[in-house]
Every structure is written in C-alpha cells, then in structure tokens.
Write a protein that holds these residues in place. Structure first.
Motif, PDB file in Angstrom:
ATOM      1  N   GLY A 155       0.951  -1.166   0.012  1.00  0.00           N
ATOM      2  CA  GLY A 155      -0.029   0.123   0.080  1.00  0.00           C
ATOM      3  C   GLY A 155       0.820   1.268  -0.018  1.00  0.00           C
ATOM      4  O   GLY A 155       0.215   2.257   0.210  1.00  0.00           O
ATOM      5  N   VAL A 156       2.155   1.088  -0.673  1.00  0.00           N
ATOM      6  CA  VAL A 156       2.853   2.334  -0.239  1.00  0.00           C
ATOM      7  C   VAL A 156       2.779   3.136  -1.672  1.00  0.00           C
ATOM      8  O   VAL A 156       2.948   2.604  -2.867  1.00  0.00           O
ATOM      9  CB  VAL A 156       4.568   2.012  -0.156  1.00  0.00           C
ATOM     10  CG1 VAL A 156       5.392   3.119  -0.300  1.00  0.00           C
ATOM     11  CG2 VAL A 156       4.368   1.394   1.147  1.00  0.00           C
ATOM     12  N   ASP A 157       2.820   4.383  -1.760  1.00  0.00           N
ATOM     13  CA  ASP A 157       2.809   5.285  -2.810  1.00  0.00           C
ATOM     14  C   ASP A 157       4.122   5.590  -3.070  1.00  0.00           C
ATOM     15  O   ASP A 157       4.567   6.648  -2.734  1.00  0.00           O
ATOM     16  CB  ASP A 157       1.921   6.414  -2.695  1.00  0.00           C
ATOM     17  CG  ASP A 157       1.770   7.181  -4.182  1.00  0.00           C
ATOM     18  OD1 ASP A 157       2.556   7.383  -5.115  1.00  0.00           O
ATOM     19  OD2 ASP A 157       0.922   7.944  -4.048  1.00  0.00           O
ATOM     20  N   THR A 158       4.994   4.862  -3.897  1.00  0.00           N
ATOM     21  CA  THR A 158       6.174   5.136  -3.922  1.00  0.00           C
ATOM     22  C   THR A 158       6.543   6.300  -4.724  1.00  0.00           C
ATOM     23  O   THR A 158       7.600   7.077  -4.542  1.00  0.00           O
ATOM     24  CB  THR A 158       7.123   3.812  -4.556  1.00  0.00           C
ATOM     25  OG1 THR A 158       6.386   3.639  -5.857  1.00  0.00           O
ATOM     26  CG2 THR A 158       6.940   2.402  -3.780  1.00  0.00           C
ATOM     27  N   ALA A 159       5.824   6.783  -5.580  1.00  0.00           N
ATOM     28  CA  ALA A 159       6.046   7.973  -6.493  1.00  0.00           C
ATOM     29  C   ALA A 159       5.996   9.176  -5.581  1.00  0.00           C
ATOM     30  O   ALA A 159       6.966  10.039  -5.808  1.00  0.00           O
ATOM     31  CB  ALA A 159       5.078   8.232  -7.748  1.00  0.00           C
ATOM     32  N   THR A 160       4.982   9.163  -4.722  1.00  0.00           N
ATOM     33  CA  THR A 160       4.852  10.289  -3.641  1.00  0.00           C
ATOM     34  C   THR A 160       6.029  10.328  -2.973  1.00  0.00           C
ATOM     35  O   THR A 160       6.617  11.361  -2.447  1.00  0.00           O
ATOM     36  CB  THR A 160       3.529  10.212  -2.909  1.00  0.00           C
ATOM     37  OG1 THR A 160       2.574  10.080  -4.030  1.00  0.00           O
ATOM     38  CG2 THR A 160       3.309  11.304  -1.822  1.00  0.00           C
ATOM     39  N   ALA A 161       6.279   9.268  -2.157  1.00  0.00           N
ATOM     40  CA  ALA A 161       7.410   9.153  -1.411  1.00  0.00           C
ATOM     41  C   ALA A 161       8.726   9.496  -2.161  1.00  0.00           C
ATOM     42  O   ALA A 161       9.440  10.335  -1.428  1.00  0.00           O
ATOM     43  CB  ALA A 161       7.810   7.651  -0.865  1.00  0.00           C
ATOM     44  N   GLU A 162       9.080   9.067  -2.964  1.00  0.00           N
ATOM     45  CA  GLU A 162      10.238   9.585  -3.828  1.00  0.00           C
ATOM     46  C   GLU A 162      10.195  11.156  -4.361  1.00  0.00           C
ATOM     47  O   GLU A 162      11.267  11.601  -4.092  1.00  0.00           O
ATOM     48  CB  GLU A 162      10.464   8.801  -5.281  1.00  0.00           C
ATOM     49  CG  GLU A 162      11.029   7.335  -4.976  1.00  0.00           C
ATOM     50  CD  GLU A 162      11.156   6.589  -6.062  1.00  0.00           C
ATOM     51  OE1 GLU A 162      12.288   6.299  -6.343  1.00  0.00           O
ATOM     52  OE2 GLU A 162      10.251   6.235  -6.984  1.00  0.00           O
ATOM     53  N   ARG A 163       9.078  11.741  -4.699  1.00  0.00           N
ATOM     54  CA  ARG A 163       8.774  12.935  -4.974  1.00  0.00           C
ATOM     55  C   ARG A 163       9.266  13.733  -3.589  1.00  0.00           C
ATOM     56  O   ARG A 163       9.815  14.936  -3.818  1.00  0.00           O
ATOM     57  CB  ARG A 163       7.541  13.334  -5.541  1.00  0.00           C
ATOM     58  CG  ARG A 163       7.350  14.770  -6.052  1.00  0.00           C
ATOM     59  CD  ARG A 163       6.104  14.690  -7.236  1.00  0.00           C
ATOM     60  NE  ARG A 163       4.983  14.384  -6.527  1.00  0.00           N
ATOM     61  CZ  ARG A 163       4.236  13.115  -6.655  1.00  0.00           C
ATOM     62  NH1 ARG A 163       4.841  12.639  -7.698  1.00  0.00           N
ATOM     63  NH2 ARG A 163       3.196  12.886  -6.146  1.00  0.00           N
ATOM     64  N   PHE A 164       8.625  13.373  -2.646  1.00  0.00           N
ATOM     65  CA  PHE A 164       8.779  14.191  -1.248  1.00  0.00           C
ATOM     66  C   PHE A 164      10.389  14.311  -1.080  1.00  0.00           C
ATOM     67  O   PHE A 164      10.852  15.265  -0.629  1.00  0.00           O
ATOM     68  CB  PHE A 164       7.966  13.570  -0.185  1.00  0.00           C
ATOM     69  CG  PHE A 164       8.389  13.891   1.021  1.00  0.00           C
ATOM     70  CD1 PHE A 164       8.048  15.258   1.774  1.00  0.00           C
ATOM     71  CD2 PHE A 164       9.145  13.267   2.068  1.00  0.00           C
ATOM     72  CE1 PHE A 164       8.206  15.635   2.958  1.00  0.00           C
ATOM     73  CE2 PHE A 164       9.523  13.591   3.328  1.00  0.00           C
ATOM     74  CZ  PHE A 164       9.176  14.884   3.838  1.00  0.00           C
ATOM     75  N   GLU A 165      11.009  13.115  -1.067  1.00  0.00           N
ATOM     76  CA  GLU A 165      12.477  13.039  -0.733  1.00  0.00           C
ATOM     77  C   GLU A 165      13.279  14.060  -1.717  1.00  0.00           C
ATOM     78  O   GLU A 165      14.188  14.773  -1.287  1.00  0.00           O
ATOM     79  CB  GLU A 165      12.923  11.454  -1.134  1.00  0.00           C
ATOM     80  CG  GLU A 165      12.546  10.635   0.025  1.00  0.00           C
ATOM     81  CD  GLU A 165      13.257   9.342   0.100  1.00  0.00           C
ATOM     82  OE1 GLU A 165      13.694   8.891  -0.784  1.00  0.00           O
ATOM     83  OE2 GLU A 165      13.628   8.673   1.020  1.00  0.00           O
ATOM     84  N   GLN A 166      12.898  14.093  -3.298  1.00  0.00           N
ATOM     85  CA  GLN A 166      13.624  15.035  -3.988  1.00  0.00           C
ATOM     86  C   GLN A 166      13.222  16.310  -3.668  1.00  0.00           C
ATOM     87  O   GLN A 166      14.289  17.335  -3.917  1.00  0.00           O
ATOM     88  CB  GLN A 166      13.189  14.633  -5.406  1.00  0.00           C
ATOM     89  CG  GLN A 166      13.751  13.236  -5.813  1.00  0.00           C
ATOM     90  CD  GLN A 166      13.192  12.300  -6.734  1.00  0.00           C
ATOM     91  OE1 GLN A 166      12.368  13.274  -7.775  1.00  0.00           O
ATOM     92  NE2 GLN A 166      13.031  11.028  -7.021  1.00  0.00           N
ATOM     93  N   ASP A 167      12.027  16.483  -3.267  1.00  0.00           N
ATOM     94  CA  ASP A 167      11.570  18.011  -3.481  1.00  0.00           C
ATOM     95  C   ASP A 167      11.934  18.427  -1.999  1.00  0.00           C
ATOM     96  O   ASP A 167      12.042  19.851  -1.495  1.00  0.00           O
ATOM     97  CB  ASP A 167      10.244  18.397  -3.583  1.00  0.00           C
ATOM     98  CG  ASP A 167       9.682  17.857  -4.992  1.00  0.00           C
ATOM     99  OD1 ASP A 167      10.679  17.763  -5.757  1.00  0.00           O
ATOM    100  OD2 ASP A 167       8.453  17.787  -5.243  1.00  0.00           O
ATOM    101  N   HIS A 168      11.958  17.684  -0.935  1.00  0.00           N
ATOM    102  CA  HIS A 168      12.251  18.174   0.423  1.00  0.00           C
ATOM    103  C   HIS A 168      13.138  17.247   1.095  1.00  0.00           C
ATOM    104  O   HIS A 168      13.121  16.606   2.208  1.00  0.00           O
ATOM    105  CB  HIS A 168      11.085  18.119   1.287  1.00  0.00           C
ATOM    106  CG  HIS A 168       9.873  19.000   0.712  1.00  0.00           C
ATOM    107  ND1 HIS A 168       9.611  20.297   0.811  1.00  0.00           N
ATOM    108  CD2 HIS A 168       8.725  18.481  -0.104  1.00  0.00           C
ATOM    109  CE1 HIS A 168       8.569  20.756   0.178  1.00  0.00           C
ATOM    110  NE2 HIS A 168       7.921  19.354  -0.331  1.00  0.00           N
TER     111      HIS A 168
END
Length: 457
Positions: free
Chosen positions: A220-233
């Motif tokens: 149930g992990v949204d990996t795209a959102t998790a990776e985008r958060f890491e890259q943006d913040h």
C-alpha cells in the motif's frame, strides 16, 4: 556442565543414493546441485523448509549485488539464469548499461531500487548493475532449474548428522515427519550457511557473529509520492528517515527499497547485534525483538512519511537473516587483506565483487569427500563480512558442484580435483571462475595451476 541424556543408535533407512549430495537449498545449494547435475552427476538436494531459495526467498534478501568491478560484471553463470528468468516473469528489475553512472537524475531513478555501488564514497553514489527481485519469483525459478537439471529434490528434510567412515563423509541423515532418513553418496556439499554438516563431521571451524535482520515488506505504499517528497524536501525527508531508523534500532543507508511489485517495498531491517544464529534460544529472542521493533514503527511511518499513509505490514520473512555463525577453517583461510587487496589466486574458482575465492577455501582440512560453499566458506570473520553476498555465494556453489561431479567422474577425492578443470568447466557453464586476474588484482605468485591438466575430464 549441562545435564545430558544418552540416546539409542539411530536406525535410518536409506531412501536415496546419489553421486553428489547437496545439503541446503539456498542460492549456493541450488547452484551447486544444478552445476553438478549439468556436469553429469546424479544429484540429491536436501532442504529443511518447504521451498527453495534460502535467504533469497525465505529470508527475503531482495537485491543481488556485490558483483561488479568497475564497469565489469564479475559474477556470472547460474545467477544470470535467475535474473533472466525472473525478468521474463516481470519479477526482476535492474538498470540498463547506459544508465549505470553517477548523476542526480540516475540516483532519482534507480537509488530506491538498491541498484547503486554501496562501496562508493561519491555523492550521489553511482548506479551499477544490481538486481531487485521478488522472493516468490526466486522460488519459482529455483524449482524450474532443479527439475530441468534432473536433480533429486527432497524438501522437508532437516539435516541431523553426517555419516562418516574412515575420515570421509559417505552420506547424511535427515529428520523428517517419517522419522530419520539416510541419503548416501560419494561427495557431500555443505551449503547450509552454518557448516552444519562440516562442523558435525569433524571439520575445523571458527565461530563469530554479526548483524541479524528479520526482513519485512510493506504494501500500500505510494512510492512515487514518497520519492517526490524526498527529492523536493531532502532535509525534511532525511530527518524523518533518521527518526524511523532510530526506532528500528539500525538499518543501512536506505531503510526501504522498491520491489518489482507495485506498491510493495522491501525493508532490510531492523539490524540487531548480540544474537547467535546457531542457538535456538537466542534466535527466538531475536524474532521477538525484531517484531517488536517493526510494530513500533508502523504508526509513525503512516503518520509522518508522505506516500506511506496507507501502508500496511504485508509480510515478515520466514527466516531470520543471519549473516555469520560458523566459518570453515579449510585448506586456505581467506583474510580481510586478501579481499581488500583483491588478491588473485592461481586456484581461483569463483569471483565476488573484485575479490577471488581459491578452491582451497572450499575444502575442509580434516574430512574427505566434503566441500563447502556459501557464506560459511573458509575465511576470517572480518573477511567474511565483506565477501558474503548472495551472488558470490552462488559462484562458490557452482564451482563446488562442478568439483564434486568431476571427482566422481575421475574417481578421485575432491581435494585432488585439478582447479584448472573446474575453471574450464565453469566457463563452459557461462560462469567466470576468476582464473584471469583483473587489472586491479594483486597476483599471488606463490602457486600456479598446472594448465597441462586441463585436458583431463
């Protein structure tokens, strides 16, 4: 002294006779069994669990790495067949050659797959050849390779004791639901990970311990959102991930990695020290400790980390990830300096990242007709900690299987098998035995392989 009890002698019916017996159906064991069968031997493979794969499947160690030297892929052979077959099933992912370099773009694309050189000190770490895979895919491919090779497979067979006569191993006894059963053969290969066979047969060994890990996966992990958060913040993401790693009590640089199954991530943690992988009480304590740590982080992950709001515990590994227990003290004991200096041996029969494994490191000093392959090979504890990944263990297994089958074919004891023959047959099976040193190797001039024996076979 602990209290003891005396037991009657075991009466075990002989249920199988083979040229070669392989004990332990993990990556090294399957490689050994398949290689021996392909070399012409009749082979029996014994595994205590209900499925093949060992720590690659039951332990869910879901990245194949430690198999490059610069741009060169150093570990080849049966491991390549696993990758190719799992990729066809959509259950293996790895970066193409043109994307194996260091750049922020490549790190953003491949870092969370675990496809990076973890030995590098550059930032971002260079993307390299490494393979993320699915544990059930590993089981499926293992079954296919074993059956296609004609290996006699016996699951649910827990090794109990060796059969030793006049200093040579003649077979093994396993405990099963039907009681003790014996399998007899000419050569035995110990791929148990803890030299269960060799230690009980009288082979010399050292014992130490390292990290243990009970791996788990989250769904149930949204990996795209998790990776985008890491890259943006990046600063905020690092702070959250540090907090999670502290709660887990230890993890590698990245505590979660992507898998070939969408929405499923692999967590190679928690890392725990002070546990003995050969002591059932210690292992029991490790299981409870790991599950307590895993449970403690779930709520925090869902509330604090973007992309994990709907995460749930998908599964926990069936096997504790034990990295080190007993280590063979064989004809040659590989040292940390051997590994770090890339010492090349004339009798090298397997390669790791940029290091070489001599045939002597697979041979017990004290017992005949026995080989070992896998993380318990003959090495110092310090050397083993940096040379124990799955692909190098598979290369050792393939070499041991070829050596065993060659010994049977030639009617010699395994310690008298010519390494040059093993090297040639490894190459015939698509594997690199490390017979040709790389440019950055330190060549051992103390011994040479007699190439005149290559024609023997």
């Amino acid at each position: 002294m602990p209290q003891t009890v005396s037991l009657d002698a075991v009466e075990a019916p002989v249920v199988q006779r083979s040229d070669v017996i392989v004990v332990g159906g993990g990556p090294a064991g399957v490689s050994a069994a398949v290689a021996a069968a392909r070399t012409g031997a009749d082979v029996t493979l014994l595994e205590r669990y209900s499925a093949l794969g060992g720590l690659a499947s039951g332990g869910m160690v879901l990245v194949l790495d430690d198999m490059i030297n610069g741009n060169e892929i150093t570990v080849t052979g049966i491991v390549d067949e696993y990758v190719e077959r799992m990729a066809k099933l959509g259950l293996a992912v790895y970066p193409p050659a043109e994307e194996r370099h260091s750049s922020p773009e490549m790190w953003a694309k491949w870092g969370r797959w675990g496809a990076f050189d973890f030995h590098s000190h550059t930032n971002p770490k260079p993307i390299c050849y490494a393979v993320a895979f699915d544990p059930d895919g590993w089981k499926r491919v293992s079954n296919d390779l074993v059956r296609e090779s004609g290996v006699n497979l016996r699951l649910h067979s827990w090794f109990s004791r060796p059969v030793v006569q006049d200093g040579a191993v003649k077979g093994v006894v396993c405990e099963t639901k039907s009681g003790p059963q014996a399998v007899m053969g000419d050569v035995v290969i110990d791929t148990t990970g803890d030299i269960d066979v060799a230690s009980r047969a009288g082979a010399s060994y050292a014992q130490d311990n390292y990290l243990v890990t009970l791996v788990f996966r989250l769904g149930g992990v949204d990996t795209a959102t998790a990776e985008r958060f890491e890259q943006d913040h990046p600063r905020e993401a690092r702070a959250i991930n540090r907090k999670i790693k502290r709660m887990l009590g230890g993890a590698w640089e990245l505590w979660w990695l992507k898998t070939p199954v969408p929405g499923v991530v692999w967590c190679n943690c928690p890392h725990m020290t002070g546990f003995d992988g050969t002591d059932p009480l210690s292992l029991t304590e490790a299981e409870f400790e790991a599950r307590a740590r895993i449970g403690a982080v779930l709520d925090s992950i869902k509330s604090d980390l973007p992309g994990f709001a709907n995460a749930y515990l998908l599964d926990v590994a069936e096997q504790m990830g034990v990295r080190q227990t007993r280590l063979l003290q064989g004809e040659y004991v590989v040292t940390k300096e051997d590994v770090t200096s890339r010492r090349h041996f004339a009798d090298s029969v397997a390669r790791g990242r940029d290091y070489y494994t001599p045939y002597r490191a697979l041979l017990p000093r004290d017992v005949d007709q026995l080989l070992v392959a896998g993380r318990h090979y003959s090495a110092t504890p310090e050397a083993q900690r940096i040379s124990r990944e799955i692909p190098p263990c598979m290369a050792m297994g393939q070499a041991a299987g070829i050596a065993a089958a060659t010994a049977v074919e030639q009617g010699v004891v395994v310690r008298d098998v010519d390494p040059a023959v093993i090297q040639r047959r490894m190459r015939e099976q698509g594997a690199d035995p490390g017979d040709v040193p790389a440019q950055n190797a330190t060549v051992d001039e103390s011994a040479t392989v007699d190439q005149t024996q290559e024609a023997v076979a």
